[in-house]
Scaffold this motif. Structure first.
Motif, PDB file in Angstrom:
ATOM      1  N   SER A  70       0.809  -1.217   0.000  1.00 61.97           N
ATOM      2  CA  SER A  70       0.000   0.000   0.000  1.00 61.97           C
ATOM      3  C   SER A  70       0.848   1.276   0.000  1.00 61.97           C
ATOM      4  O   SER A  70       0.339   2.347  -0.318  1.00 61.97           O
ATOM      5  CB  SER A  70      -0.927   0.012   1.224  1.00 61.97           C
ATOM      6  OG  SER A  70      -0.156   0.009   2.420  1.00 61.97           O
ATOM      7  N   SER A  71       2.116   1.184   0.352  1.00 62.36           N
ATOM      8  CA  SER A  71       2.938   2.394   0.523  1.00 62.36           C
ATOM      9  C   SER A  71       4.078   2.516  -0.475  1.00 62.36           C
ATOM     10  O   SER A  71       4.622   3.608  -0.648  1.00 62.36           O
ATOM     11  CB  SER A  71       3.514   2.438   1.948  1.00 62.36           C
ATOM     12  OG  SER A  71       4.324   1.307   2.191  1.00 62.36           O
ATOM     13  N   TYR A  72       4.496   1.425  -1.143  1.00 62.70           N
ATOM     14  CA  TYR A  72       5.630   1.497  -2.051  1.00 62.70           C
ATOM     15  C   TYR A  72       5.184   1.977  -3.437  1.00 62.70           C
ATOM     16  O   TYR A  72       4.009   1.867  -3.811  1.00 62.70           O
ATOM     17  CB  TYR A  72       6.300   0.131  -2.176  1.00 62.70           C
ATOM     18  CG  TYR A  72       7.240  -0.185  -1.023  1.00 62.70           C
ATOM     19  CD1 TYR A  72       7.112   0.480   0.195  1.00 62.70           C
ATOM     20  CD2 TYR A  72       8.238  -1.140  -1.132  1.00 62.70           C
ATOM     21  CE1 TYR A  72       7.950   0.204   1.252  1.00 62.70           C
ATOM     22  CE2 TYR A  72       9.084  -1.435  -0.075  1.00 62.70           C
ATOM     23  CZ  TYR A  72       8.927  -0.753   1.118  1.00 62.70           C
ATOM     24  OH  TYR A  72       9.753  -1.029   2.170  1.00 62.70           O
ATOM     25  N   PRO A  73       6.104   2.534  -4.250  1.00 65.82           N
ATOM     26  CA  PRO A  73       5.748   3.005  -5.601  1.00 65.82           C
ATOM     27  C   PRO A  73       5.158   1.894  -6.452  1.00 65.82           C
ATOM     28  O   PRO A  73       5.464   0.710  -6.281  1.00 65.82           O
ATOM     29  CB  PRO A  73       7.102   3.469  -6.165  1.00 65.82           C
ATOM     30  CG  PRO A  73       7.926   3.786  -4.957  1.00 65.82           C
ATOM     31  CD  PRO A  73       7.511   2.825  -3.912  1.00 65.82           C
ATOM     32  N   LYS A  74       4.294   2.286  -7.418  1.00 70.33           N
ATOM     33  CA  LYS A  74       3.568   1.317  -8.234  1.00 70.33           C
ATOM     34  C   LYS A  74       4.482   0.575  -9.202  1.00 70.33           C
ATOM     35  O   LYS A  74       4.116  -0.503  -9.695  1.00 70.33           O
ATOM     36  CB  LYS A  74       2.463   2.036  -9.024  1.00 70.33           C
ATOM     37  CG  LYS A  74       1.435   2.742  -8.139  1.00 70.33           C
ATOM     38  CD  LYS A  74       0.761   1.758  -7.190  1.00 70.33           C
ATOM     39  CE  LYS A  74      -0.281   2.477  -6.321  1.00 70.33           C
ATOM     40  NZ  LYS A  74      -0.899   1.549  -5.339  1.00 70.33           N
ATOM     41  N   ASN A  75       5.693   1.121  -9.474  1.00 71.85           N
ATOM     42  CA  ASN A  75       6.587   0.429 -10.406  1.00 71.85           C
ATOM     43  C   ASN A  75       7.257  -0.788  -9.779  1.00 71.85           C
ATOM     44  O   ASN A  75       7.885  -1.587 -10.463  1.00 71.85           O
ATOM     45  CB  ASN A  75       7.668   1.391 -10.918  1.00 71.85           C
ATOM     46  CG  ASN A  75       8.624   1.799  -9.819  1.00 71.85           C
ATOM     47  OD1 ASN A  75       8.191   2.274  -8.782  1.00 71.85           O
ATOM     48  ND2 ASN A  75       9.916   1.623 -10.043  1.00 71.85           N
ATOM     49  N   ILE A  76       7.114  -0.944  -8.448  1.00 71.81           N
ATOM     50  CA  ILE A  76       7.738  -2.071  -7.751  1.00 71.81           C
ATOM     51  C   ILE A  76       6.684  -3.137  -7.481  1.00 71.81           C
ATOM     52  O   ILE A  76       5.697  -2.885  -6.762  1.00 71.81           O
ATOM     53  CB  ILE A  76       8.386  -1.612  -6.431  1.00 71.81           C
ATOM     54  CG1 ILE A  76       9.441  -0.532  -6.706  1.00 71.81           C
ATOM     55  CG2 ILE A  76       9.014  -2.786  -5.699  1.00 71.81           C
ATOM     56  CD1 ILE A  76      10.064   0.045  -5.442  1.00 71.81           C
ATOM     57  N   LYS A  77       6.867  -4.321  -8.047  1.00 74.68           N
ATOM     58  CA  LYS A  77       5.955  -5.442  -7.808  1.00 74.68           C
ATOM     59  C   LYS A  77       6.426  -6.220  -6.572  1.00 74.68           C
ATOM     60  O   LYS A  77       7.599  -6.567  -6.470  1.00 74.68           O
ATOM     61  CB  LYS A  77       5.926  -6.361  -9.017  1.00 74.68           C
ATOM     62  CG  LYS A  77       5.278  -5.722 -10.236  1.00 74.68           C
ATOM     63  CD  LYS A  77       5.196  -6.725 -11.379  1.00 74.68           C
ATOM     64  CE  LYS A  77       4.514  -6.095 -12.604  1.00 74.68           C
ATOM     65  NZ  LYS A  77       4.422  -7.056 -13.732  1.00 74.68           N
ATOM     66  N   ILE A  78       5.484  -6.470  -5.682  1.00 76.15           N
ATOM     67  CA  ILE A  78       5.786  -7.223  -4.458  1.00 76.15           C
ATOM     68  C   ILE A  78       5.282  -8.648  -4.645  1.00 76.15           C
ATOM     69  O   ILE A  78       4.076  -8.881  -4.818  1.00 76.15           O
ATOM     70  CB  ILE A  78       5.130  -6.580  -3.220  1.00 76.15           C
ATOM     71  CG1 ILE A  78       5.456  -5.079  -3.155  1.00 76.15           C
ATOM     72  CG2 ILE A  78       5.585  -7.292  -1.959  1.00 76.15           C
ATOM     73  CD1 ILE A  78       6.910  -4.768  -3.010  1.00 76.15           C
ATOM     74  N   LYS A  79       6.197  -9.607  -4.641  1.00 73.08           N
ATOM     75  CA  LYS A  79       5.833 -11.015  -4.770  1.00 73.08           C
ATOM     76  C   LYS A  79       6.200 -11.740  -3.489  1.00 73.08           C
ATOM     77  O   LYS A  79       7.193 -11.392  -2.842  1.00 73.08           O
ATOM     78  CB  LYS A  79       6.562 -11.650  -5.956  1.00 73.08           C
ATOM     79  CG  LYS A  79       6.176 -11.031  -7.305  1.00 73.08           C
ATOM     80  CD  LYS A  79       6.888 -11.741  -8.436  1.00 73.08           C
ATOM     81  CE  LYS A  79       6.491 -11.152  -9.787  1.00 73.08           C
ATOM     82  NZ  LYS A  79       7.175 -11.849 -10.903  1.00 73.08           N
ATOM     83  N   SER A  80       5.399 -12.755  -3.138  1.00 72.77           N
ATOM     84  CA  SER A  80       5.669 -13.467  -1.886  1.00 72.77           C
ATOM     85  C   SER A  80       5.308 -14.934  -2.013  1.00 72.77           C
ATOM     86  O   SER A  80       4.432 -15.328  -2.815  1.00 72.77           O
ATOM     87  CB  SER A  80       4.876 -12.831  -0.744  1.00 72.77           C
ATOM     88  OG  SER A  80       3.489 -12.975  -0.968  1.00 72.77           O
ATOM     89  N   TYR A  81       5.990 -15.752  -1.237  1.00 77.52           N
ATOM     90  CA  TYR A  81       5.641 -17.165  -1.065  1.00 77.52           C
ATOM     91  C   TYR A  81       5.739 -17.472   0.417  1.00 77.52           C
ATOM     92  O   TYR A  81       6.826 -17.395   1.004  1.00 77.52           O
ATOM     93  CB  TYR A  81       6.568 -18.081  -1.861  1.00 77.52           C
ATOM     94  CG  TYR A  81       6.331 -19.550  -1.524  1.00 77.52           C
ATOM     95  CD1 TYR A  81       5.236 -20.227  -2.069  1.00 77.52           C
ATOM     96  CD2 TYR A  81       7.180 -20.212  -0.641  1.00 77.52           C
ATOM     97  CE1 TYR A  81       4.998 -21.547  -1.730  1.00 77.52           C
ATOM     98  CE2 TYR A  81       6.942 -21.536  -0.309  1.00 77.52           C
ATOM     99  CZ  TYR A  81       5.846 -22.212  -0.849  1.00 77.52           C
ATOM    100  OH  TYR A  81       5.607 -23.505  -0.509  1.00 77.52           O
ATOM    101  N   ILE A  82       4.594 -17.791   1.037  1.00 79.73           N
ATOM    102  CA  ILE A  82       4.556 -18.078   2.463  1.00 79.73           C
ATOM    103  C   ILE A  82       4.067 -19.512   2.650  1.00 79.73           C
ATOM    104  O   ILE A  82       2.997 -19.893   2.147  1.00 79.73           O
ATOM    105  CB  ILE A  82       3.626 -17.098   3.211  1.00 79.73           C
ATOM    106  CG1 ILE A  82       4.107 -15.657   2.986  1.00 79.73           C
ATOM    107  CG2 ILE A  82       3.580 -17.412   4.699  1.00 79.73           C
ATOM    108  CD1 ILE A  82       3.212 -14.612   3.607  1.00 79.73           C
ATOM    109  N   GLU A  83       4.823 -20.299   3.351  1.00 76.38           N
ATOM    110  CA  GLU A  83       4.474 -21.701   3.588  1.00 76.38           C
ATOM    111  C   GLU A  83       3.098 -21.794   4.260  1.00 76.38           C
ATOM    112  O   GLU A  83       2.761 -21.013   5.153  1.00 76.38           O
ATOM    113  CB  GLU A  83       5.546 -22.346   4.460  1.00 76.38           C
ATOM    114  CG  GLU A  83       5.397 -23.855   4.593  1.00 76.38           C
ATOM    115  CD  GLU A  83       6.600 -24.470   5.316  1.00 76.38           C
ATOM    116  OE1 GLU A  83       6.390 -25.229   6.258  1.00 76.38           O
ATOM    117  OE2 GLU A  83       7.744 -24.145   4.919  1.00 76.38           O
ATOM    118  N   GLN A  84       2.289 -22.749   3.821  1.00 80.66           N
ATOM    119  CA  GLN A  84       0.911 -22.877   4.328  1.00 80.66           C
ATOM    120  C   GLN A  84       0.878 -23.314   5.786  1.00 80.66           C
ATOM    121  O   GLN A  84      -0.015 -22.934   6.549  1.00 80.66           O
ATOM    122  CB  GLN A  84       0.135 -23.881   3.472  1.00 80.66           C
ATOM    123  CG  GLN A  84      -0.042 -23.427   2.026  1.00 80.66           C
ATOM    124  CD  GLN A  84      -0.812 -22.116   1.936  1.00 80.66           C
ATOM    125  OE1 GLN A  84      -1.816 -21.924   2.634  1.00 80.66           O
ATOM    126  NE2 GLN A  84      -0.336 -21.224   1.083  1.00 80.66           N
TER     127      GLN A  84
END
Length: 847
Positions: free
Chosen positions: A573-587
């Motif tokens: 919600s706070s970082y610039p739109k040109n930066i994509k945030i990707k994540s992988y969190i173990e279930q």
């Protein structure tokens, strides 16, 4: 024989003329010149000594007046110039007029009032801003020669004082009048005559600026030459003492006349010696030596060695009956033997010199030209693995001594040395025959021939590697000490800020609890959000203290999956739109025992750095991966944070976790982000490292995995009330906190007595000690410190139960409450329910 006799007679006459006559004339000239030079030198030295006495006399007068001026300064510095009246000013005896100047030497006060200010540019030209400055000049106020003292020592004003120099002038005149054979003139810097042995100069105070020697003396410290003065030639010697000049003139006849007498006597003596030696040599040749000349000549003309010549000369000496010839032969034998001894000694000296050069702990070498060795010593040859005898007077093997870069630099230096004739001093790293690098301090000194050209150069090299390494180590230790001092200063500041901020949060907690207990229909979600923000504020305090290891270890077991997801929501919600945030969190739910606020800051410090380097990239990515991993039978949670930025330069990689290291501009970075991250991970018994290249950087964090919590949280809504009304004394200087605690505990059926400072608290304790069950004490009190109150209470009554509350989380009481007879320690901000739980535990009420 007759032919030899005539030859010897001719040689004798030639000997008398060349060896005695000519040298006699030369000796006369040299002796006369030396005596003349000595006479002039003696006159100059005497003049300098007498000038020194005049200089001392003038300096004594200057120093005395300056000391009196200091007293005058003290008077004016303590007064306001606007309030001064004429009756209040009494000039000291040494002063006639007084002018007070501002720092640009403009008059702001004149005494007496009708006096004109002197032309300062004339008086103080080339003013060099020393503490005090004095200058002789012709005063328009006194209408006579005077001198001024300008004092520049004080910050407010400068003082210009004029004084008559009649007394001073008379004392100098007495010194001048003692001169009989010479003319002596003492002038100021503008050519005004202060004292003189010429009455007409003194009577009219003549300005001598027009004289050639005065113009020369103004440009030079001293002068000496011959010139015309008053239609007569004079030797002129002058010295410039800055504010005044002393000139001495003496007629050449006073110096030359003694030399003429000496020259006449010397000439008579030398003529007599010439006649005596001529007659003696002729008689000796005719009567004695001629019959032995042929044999003596044969011996001397022999091409054999010295020993054969000495042997034959000894025979001739034993045969001759002539004393003079015997003396000549003896002398010749003596010098031949000396020559043999000298050759042996020279050989030994060469061996000693070679031993010395080869055993000195340094490099020594000669240069015959920029590219050729003269000699080299053993230390230099051994360092590079050279054969010392193979390179004496040979070309320098640059390729074996250093790299290509050093070779070019050395050639340039040697060329400069021989062309400019200036000493060269450099420090260079060289690699020895064993491959070790050593730092050598090199000095190259030119040697000049009689024409002033560089003939050779002598060079020295000293190994300073150990000194260099010790100096580098010292600099590193000093840098570490400076950083430790910075961290200590930050720790002290952080501790104070944390204390006051904790008090503010505690006051908010108190009133939040009052709102919760009120009957107003307020949405409970609002309470939960305020409560969450207070907890974040508390975590912020702990983060602030983490930099200096002054934070309490308030850990709890929580689910990391949910925690990371909350951080991802903040980032997205706070970082610039040109930066994509990707994540992988173990279930699988992963738990950790830690401090949520500190871990949130640690992770955001890494992602914020990634954001800063990616903000101008079009396809920027930050990837966060959470997974479990087992290392050496220990379960860990592995957190990977990656970006596709340019990577960390190699020169910065070993400084990433150092405090105050930043590559950002001033004002855009503190250099504490990754340092705090490292400290927080270390505090959680974890590990952190990174991998970086030109395609991006990945930070890898390992944190010990915990088991899920096995106990349910206590429901604060159903805490029991005590079976009796206990009396509690609360000593707290923050009124908001005191009121909140009082309202909450009284609502629970407890009787609370409040005190706003230490003095009131002690007074109430002594008065109500038999009725009190518990004392709640804040440590940060005005007046009497909380720790001192604690000591007095426990000393007076050992049975009283005490709860200590403080925003100083690192206080020694927090670490060991029992040592100070404290029942419990609560760190601000605390929840009032937690305080109530502690009270119930002290009152032994089951919860």
């Amino acid at each position: 024989m007759i032919n030899n006799k005539h030859k010897l007679t001719h040689l004798a006459k030639k000997f008398v003329i060349q060896k005695i006559g000519y040298p006699s004339i030369i000796i006369s000239i040299i002796l006369t010149s030396l005596l003349g030079y000595a006479e002039i030198k003696y006159w100059i030295n005497i003049s300098k000594q007498q000038n020194k006495i005049i200089n001392q006399q003038i300096n004594i007068f200057f120093n005395l007046t300056l000391k009196q001026l200091r007293k005058l300064e003290v008077f004016f510095e303590s007064k306001s110039l606007n309030d001064l009246t004429t009756s209040q000013i009494s000039l000291p005896s040494f002063a006639d007029n007084l002018f007070i100047l501002d720092k640009k030497y403009r008059p702001i006060y004149v005494y007496p009032e009708d006096h004109k200010i002197p032309y300062l540019n004339l008086i103080f030209d080339n003013f060099n801003k020393k503490v005090a400055y004095s200058r002789l000049y012709y005063s328009i106020n006194l209408n006579k020669l005077a001198f001024a003292i300008l004092d520049n020592a004080r910050a407010k004003y400068s003082y210009l004082v004029e004084m008559d120099i009649d007394v001073f002038q008379k004392s100098i005149q007495k010194l001048v009048e003692t001169q009989k054979k010479e003319i002596l003139i003492v002038t100021d810097n503008y050519g005004n005559v202060i004292a003189s042995s010429l009455p007409h100069l003194l009577d009219i105070q003549e300005n001598i600026n027009y004289l050639k020697f005065f113009k020369k003396l103004k440009k030079n410290k001293n002068i000496f030459y011959i010139s015309i003065f008053n239609s007569s030639p004079y030797f002129i010697f002058g010295e410039n003492f800055g504010h005044y000049q002393v000139i001495r003139l003496i007629k050449p006849i006073n110096i030359v006349l003694p030399l003429i007498y000496i020259l006449l006597i010397t000439s008579l003596i030398l003529i007599s010696l010439n006649i005596y030696f001529g007659i003696s040599i002729n008689n000796f040749i005719y009567k004695t030596i001629s019959k032995h000349v042929n044999r003596f000549s044969e011996i001397l003309d022999s091409s054999l060695d010295n020993k054969f010549i000495v042997k034959n000369l000894n025979k001739l000496k034993s045969e001759t009956k002539f004393k003079e010839l015997d003396i000549v032969i003896r002398k010749l034998i003596y010098y031949l033997n000396k020559l043999n001894i000298f050759e042996e000694t020279l050989k030994e000296k060469n061996q000693d010199l070679e031993f010395l050069l080869n055993n000195l702990p340094m490099w020594i070498w000669y240069l015959n030209d920029p590219t050729t060795f003269g000699i080299i010593n053993k230390n230099l040859a051994d360092f590079f693995g050279l054969n010392i005898h193979s390179y004496i007077y040979q070309k320098i093997p640059f390729e074996r001594l250093s790299s290509q870069e050093l070779t070019e630099a050395t050639k340039r230096e040697n060329k400069y040395l021989f062309e400019k004739g200036k000493t060269i001093k450099v420090k260079r790293w060289f690699t020895n025959k064993n491959g070790q690098k050593r730092l050598i301090a090199i000095t190259k000194q030119p040697i000049f021939d009689e024409k002033g050209q560089v003939k050779q150069a002598i060079c020295f090299g000293l190994d300073i590697t150990e000194n260099y390494l010790q100096e580098e180590k010292r600099k590193q230790l000093e840098e570490q000490l400076r950083r430790m001092q910075k961290m200590e200063a930050i720790g002290t500041l952080s501790s104070g800020i944390a204390h006051h901020f904790s008090n503010l949060l505690q006051a908010i907690y108190s009133y939040l609890n009052i709102l919760k207990r009120s009957q107003n229909n307020i949405d409970k979600n609002i309470f939960e959000k305020i409560d969450e923000q207070i907890k974040k504020g508390k975590s912020l305090v702990q983060s602030l203290l983490a930099a200096t290891h002054k934070t309490p270890e308030e850990f709890e077991i929580f689910e990391l999956n949910k925690f990371i997801q909350q951080i991802l929501d903040i980032i997205q919600s706070s970082y610039p739109k040109n930066i994509k945030i990707k994540s992988y969190i173990e279930q699988t739910k992963l738990y950790i025992n830690g401090n949520q606020g500190l871990l949130e800051q640690a992770i955001l410090n890494i992602t914020n750095n990634a954001k800063d380097v990616l903000k101008t990239k079009t396809q920027a990515e930050i990837n966060i991966t959470i997974a479990s991993e087992t290392i050496n039978k220990q379960n860990y949670i592995k957190i990977k944070i990656s970006d596709n930025g340019p990577g960390i330069p190699s020169k910065h990689q070993n400084k990433v976790f150092e405090p105050f290291f930043t590559t950002k501009d001033i004002g855009k970075g503190t250099g504490l982000g990754l340092y705090l991250t490292y400290q927080i991970i270390k505090m959680h018994k974890g590990k952190i490292n990174f991998i970086t290249n030109n395609k991006g950087t990945t930070f890898i964090i390992y944190l010990p995995q915990s088991n899920p919590p096995t106990y349910p949280k206590t429901n604060n809504s159903y805490l029991p009330k005590p079976p009796f009304s206990a009396t509690i004394l609360t000593i707290e200087d923050e009124e908001l906190i005191l009121d909140g605690v009082k309202d909450f505990l009284e609502d629970k059926g407890l009787k609370v007595i409040g005190a706003k400072d230490g003095e009131q608290g002690l007074e109430l304790f002594y008065k109500l000690q038999n009725k009190l069950d518990i004392v709640i004490l804040d440590l940060g009190l005005p007046g009497i410190p909380g720790k001192e109150i604690l000591t007095k209470i426990t000393k007076y009554s050992s049975n009283i139960k005490i709860i200590v509350c403080s925003g100083y989380h690192h206080h020694e009481i927090a670490k060991n409450p029992q040592k100070f007879k404290v029942s419990a320690f609560l760190s601000k901000p605390y929840e009032l329910e937690d305080l109530y739980k502690v009270i119930l535990k002290i009152l032994e009420v089951e919860q």
